[in-house]
Enzyme design. Sequence first.
Site, PDB file in Angstrom:
ATOM      1  N   ASP A 126      -8.089  19.813 -14.684  1.00  0.00           N
ATOM      2  CA  ASP A 126      -8.670  18.632 -15.107  1.00  0.00           C
ATOM      3  C   ASP A 126      -7.777  19.028 -16.100  1.00  0.00           C
ATOM      4  O   ASP A 126      -9.032  19.343 -17.302  1.00  0.00           O
ATOM      5  CB  ASP A 126     -10.017  17.975 -14.796  1.00  0.00           C
ATOM      6  CG  ASP A 126      -9.991  17.059 -15.092  1.00  0.00           C
ATOM      7  OD1 ASP A 126      -9.535  16.308 -16.191  1.00  0.00           O
ATOM      8  OD2 ASP A 126     -11.370  16.449 -14.969  1.00  0.00           O
TER       9      ASP A 126
ATOM     10  N   LYS B 127      -8.873   7.773 -19.097  1.00  0.00           N
ATOM     11  CA  LYS B 127      -8.721   8.206 -21.168  1.00  0.00           C
ATOM     12  C   LYS B 127      -7.585   8.124 -21.883  1.00  0.00           C
ATOM     13  O   LYS B 127      -6.940   6.549 -22.317  1.00  0.00           O
ATOM     14  CB  LYS B 127      -9.174   9.556 -20.689  1.00  0.00           C
ATOM     15  CG  LYS B 127     -10.078   9.235 -19.517  1.00  0.00           C
ATOM     16  CD  LYS B 127     -11.653   8.656 -20.134  1.00  0.00           C
ATOM     17  CE  LYS B 127     -12.823   8.988 -19.831  1.00  0.00           C
ATOM     18  NZ  LYS B 127     -13.003   8.043 -17.792  1.00  0.00           N
TER      19      LYS B 127
ATOM     20  N   ARG C  29       0.581  -1.296   0.100  1.00  0.00           N
ATOM     21  CA  ARG C  29      -0.189  -0.043   0.007  1.00  0.00           C
ATOM     22  C   ARG C  29       0.686   1.148  -0.023  1.00  0.00           C
ATOM     23  O   ARG C  29       0.645   2.097  -0.286  1.00  0.00           O
ATOM     24  CB  ARG C  29      -0.695  -0.078   1.307  1.00  0.00           C
ATOM     25  CG  ARG C  29      -1.502   1.550   1.297  1.00  0.00           C
ATOM     26  CD  ARG C  29      -3.239   0.930   2.168  1.00  0.00           C
ATOM     27  NE  ARG C  29      -2.674  -0.157   2.957  1.00  0.00           N
ATOM     28  CZ  ARG C  29      -2.602   0.319   4.522  1.00  0.00           C
ATOM     29  NH1 ARG C  29      -2.050   1.801   4.880  1.00  0.00           N
ATOM     30  NH2 ARG C  29      -2.273   0.031   5.332  1.00  0.00           N
TER      31      ARG C  29
ATOM     32  N   TYR D  38     -17.104  17.772 -16.938  1.00  0.00           N
ATOM     33  CA  TYR D  38     -17.762  15.966 -16.637  1.00  0.00           C
ATOM     34  C   TYR D  38     -18.678  16.238 -15.518  1.00  0.00           C
ATOM     35  O   TYR D  38     -18.568  16.781 -14.511  1.00  0.00           O
ATOM     36  CB  TYR D  38     -16.851  15.378 -16.310  1.00  0.00           C
ATOM     37  CG  TYR D  38     -16.489  14.378 -15.783  1.00  0.00           C
ATOM     38  CD1 TYR D  38     -17.510  13.401 -17.089  1.00  0.00           C
ATOM     39  CD2 TYR D  38     -16.043  13.197 -14.747  1.00  0.00           C
ATOM     40  CE1 TYR D  38     -18.005  11.662 -16.599  1.00  0.00           C
ATOM     41  CE2 TYR D  38     -16.727  11.677 -14.363  1.00  0.00           C
ATOM     42  CZ  TYR D  38     -17.707  11.393 -15.717  1.00  0.00           C
ATOM     43  OH  TYR D  38     -17.894  10.333 -15.482  1.00  0.00           O
TER      44      TYR D  38
END
Length: 384
Positions: A181, A206, A56, A108
């Site tokens: 973004d 993406k 982790r 978005y």
Amino acid sequence: MALPPEIPLRPATIAAQAAGATDQASGGVVPAIHMATTFARDENYAPLNPDNVYVRYHNENVRVAERLLSRLEQAAETLLFPSGMAAVAAVFRTVPSGGSVVVQSQIYWGTTDWIRTFCARRDIALHEVEASDLDALSAVCQAHHPALVWVETPSNPWLRITDISGAAGIAHGVGAQLVVDSTAASPALSQPLLHGADIVMHSATKGINGHSDVLAGSLSVSDAESSVWQMIRTDRDTAGAVMGSMEAWLLTRGMRTLPLRMREMSRNAMALAQYLSDHPQIENVLYPGLPDHPGHAIAARQMSGGFGGLLSFVVTGGSAAALRAAGRLQLFHRATSLGGVESLVEHRYTIESHTGIPEGLLRVSVGIEDADDLIADLGQALGQ
Ligand code: PLP
């Protein structure tokens, strides 16, 4: 072997060579996949490898992908997350209860929807503004002195362009961090940190991955010592919004062709935008590469190598006509998401009818197929 940082290599070289990542142990020219979740200590209880204790906190495949993304983004540091939304959430979790944030409107829908719920629950004042209008952004920032300003450029699905350096000046003037973004552009076309952004966020699901087979998010920062970044880094590792080794390895593989793919997608999207602009069934084409797009000059300044593969257009005749055209398409998959090598089409009104989206708007993610084939498919679907 890391590529020497002192040599000013261009993005295509950095990407193709995965910033120098190889497999030292086997001599392989691509990195190995490390699936171990925990790492051994010696008889004196010292870790065999001080960089590796528990996955982790320490994941070699994640570090390789982060190093590559940092080089492409020209960032001081990058952190990967298991989705774009996990990266969004990591940023907003740094805002104290009772604080305020400014967020671009009509971005978005998943981001807007989550931020609204989160801010209400945390008692954070949320101010939404059309940030591509810098006067409006400035007025809201002056009035509310937010902790952070969030913009998305090019925006999805409106393809609005925000002037990053202008927005950075406004945000910094009131002591706020500017987060961008930059999903639709990817680091192959735009590097917001070089224009004054403090943090750049991607849905790496993406264009960065590019093959519609990995869910991923990233944050890259210009100042890795900032208090906000320290909070994000600690919270990611301790709260556990981490990416698995396999996904990180796939992401590295995807990024090797990022500049190549984004160049081709941009070229195809430009050809489609020009074709659709002259089409009698089309009311409006939203693509920043078109000279008459209101954000074209700014996009040309802060993007290089193309304007991306995301393109929206409004079909005459509203919802019914748009859905009819989408239903007739044979090469474009009718599916959400963007940035993959295959072209997709989406009727956003079906998903977010309450946000002011035009009923006839179709959003396409243009892939790397032959542009003439895509144009022929659009032609037959639109009825000519
Ligand atoms: N930001 C933008 C611009 C997006 O298009 C998306 C997803 O479509 C996200 C963030 C969320 O990313 P993810 O789906 O990887 O969580």
